[in-house]
Design a protein around this motif. Structure first.
Motif, PDB file in Angstrom:
ATOM      1  N   GLN A  11    -124.353 -64.673  27.945  1.00  0.00           N
ATOM      2  CA  GLN A  11    -123.427 -64.384  29.523  1.00  0.00           C
ATOM      3  C   GLN A  11    -122.340 -63.596  28.929  1.00  0.00           C
ATOM      4  OE1 GLN A  11    -123.951 -68.162  30.613  1.00  0.00           O
ATOM      5  NE2 GLN A  11    -125.952 -67.909  31.573  1.00  0.00           N
ATOM      6  N   GLY A  12    -121.418 -64.146  28.231  1.00  0.00           N
ATOM      7  CA  GLY A  12    -120.236 -63.369  28.038  1.00  0.00           C
ATOM      8  C   GLY A  12    -119.480 -61.808  27.298  1.00  0.00           C
ATOM      9  N   LYS A  16    -118.999 -58.884  30.063  1.00  0.00           N
ATOM     10  CA  LYS A  16    -117.932 -57.662  29.468  1.00  0.00           C
ATOM     11  C   LYS A  16    -118.780 -56.324  30.220  1.00  0.00           C
ATOM     12  CE  LYS A  16    -115.974 -56.203  24.995  1.00  0.00           C
ATOM     13  NZ  LYS A  16    -116.117 -55.659  24.066  1.00  0.00           N
ATOM     14  N   ARG A  17    -120.021 -55.988  29.813  1.00  0.00           N
ATOM     15  CA  ARG A  17    -120.456 -55.258  30.281  1.00  0.00           C
ATOM     16  C   ARG A  17    -120.818 -54.078  31.517  1.00  0.00           C
ATOM     17  NH1 ARG A  17    -124.581 -57.689  27.018  1.00  0.00           N
ATOM     18  NH2 ARG A  17    -125.249 -56.351  24.918  1.00  0.00           N
ATOM     19  N   PHE A  18    -120.463 -55.446  32.127  1.00  0.00           N
ATOM     20  CA  PHE A  18    -120.834 -54.969  33.867  1.00  0.00           C
ATOM     21  C   PHE A  18    -119.421 -54.774  33.947  1.00  0.00           C
ATOM     22  CE2 PHE A  18    -124.898 -57.668  33.616  1.00  0.00           C
ATOM     23  CZ  PHE A  18    -126.006 -56.213  34.292  1.00  0.00           C
ATOM     24  N   GLU A  49    -121.746 -67.897  24.788  1.00  0.00           N
ATOM     25  CA  GLU A  49    -122.460 -67.192  25.129  1.00  0.00           C
ATOM     26  C   GLU A  49    -123.086 -67.693  26.368  1.00  0.00           C
ATOM     27  OE1 GLU A  49    -126.935 -67.970  22.504  1.00  0.00           O
ATOM     28  OE2 GLU A  49    -124.555 -67.859  21.302  1.00  0.00           O
ATOM     29  N   GLU A  50    -122.235 -69.067  27.234  1.00  0.00           N
ATOM     30  CA  GLU A  50    -122.930 -69.451  27.597  1.00  0.00           C
ATOM     31  C   GLU A  50    -121.627 -69.735  28.741  1.00  0.00           C
ATOM     32  OE1 GLU A  50    -126.067 -73.063  29.507  1.00  0.00           O
ATOM     33  OE2 GLU A  50    -125.857 -71.833  27.234  1.00  0.00           O
ATOM     34  N   GLN A  71    -126.766 -63.843  33.470  1.00  0.00           N
ATOM     35  CA  GLN A  71    -127.618 -64.840  33.335  1.00  0.00           C
ATOM     36  C   GLN A  71    -128.734 -64.341  32.610  1.00  0.00           C
ATOM     37  OE1 GLN A  71    -128.224 -66.981  36.830  1.00  0.00           O
ATOM     38  NE2 GLN A  71    -126.382 -69.005  36.218  1.00  0.00           N
ATOM     39  N   ASN A  72    -129.625 -63.083  33.416  1.00  0.00           N
ATOM     40  CA  ASN A  72    -130.053 -62.600  32.467  1.00  0.00           C
ATOM     41  C   ASN A  72    -131.384 -61.470  32.045  1.00  0.00           C
ATOM     42  OD1 ASN A  72    -132.068 -64.877  34.017  1.00  0.00           O
ATOM     43  ND2 ASN A  72    -132.115 -63.746  36.145  1.00  0.00           N
ATOM     44  N   PHE A  73    -129.581 -60.555  32.185  1.00  0.00           N
ATOM     45  CA  PHE A  73    -129.440 -59.598  31.636  1.00  0.00           C
ATOM     46  C   PHE A  73    -129.374 -59.742  30.092  1.00  0.00           C
ATOM     47  CE2 PHE A  73    -127.480 -55.851  30.125  1.00  0.00           C
ATOM     48  CZ  PHE A  73    -128.321 -54.517  30.196  1.00  0.00           C
ATOM     49  N   ASP A  74    -130.429 -58.447  29.312  1.00  0.00           N
ATOM     50  CA  ASP A  74    -130.892 -58.816  28.337  1.00  0.00           C
ATOM     51  C   ASP A  74    -131.171 -56.882  27.370  1.00  0.00           C
ATOM     52  OD1 ASP A  74    -132.185 -58.874  25.590  1.00  0.00           O
ATOM     53  OD2 ASP A  74    -133.550 -59.134  26.235  1.00  0.00           O
TER      54      ASP A  74
END
Length: 138
Positions: A11-12, A16-18, A49-50, A71-74
């Protein structure tokens, strides 16, 4: 080896990505989250991570994204979907032999327009200076 849903989403890293995709700096996110946040604290958060649900929803609100994005982006799954979906002739890439202009021509045109604008601005500045000199000289 099967793709199990137990694979942990980071999640972290997603925050960062978004955040980066939106062009928001860590300092700006920290500012929006409140006084007890700093750039360093955001950096540490992005390594986790969470993340607690309440904090995730607060960040989602600031970034104007759904909580599920974090929560869901992989990334691995997204890359697989993209690589399996986009190939020559698909939606993402279309070969166009009927292109009516060359990109370099467009760049040259923009450059010429920029020069013309600059020259107009210089001319207006010179005219304004002449008017000011006349006013001062009287």
């Amino acid at each position: 080896m099967s793709d199990s849903p137990s694979k942990q989403i980071h999640q972290g890293r997603n925050i960062k990505r978004f955040r980066e995709m939106l062009g928001i700096k860590q300092e700006a996110l920290a500012y929006e989250l409140g006084e007890d946040w700093s750039q360093k604290k955001i950096s540490l958060l992005e390594q986790k991570e969470e993340i607690e649900a309440s904090l995730l929803s607060q960040i989602a609100e600031v970034l104007k994204l759904p909580v599920e994005a974090f929560q869901n982006f992989d990334e691995e799954q997204a890359v697989n979907i993209i690589s399996n979906t986009f190939d020559n002739g698909s939606v993402g890439y279309q070969k166009n032999d009927n292109c009516t202009f060359h990109p370099i021509d467009k760049i040259i045109k923009l450059h010429e327009e920029k020069i013309a604008l600059y020259e107009r601005m210089l001319k207006e500045k010179d005219e304004m200076m002449q008017r000011l000199e006349k006013l001062i000289g009287k």
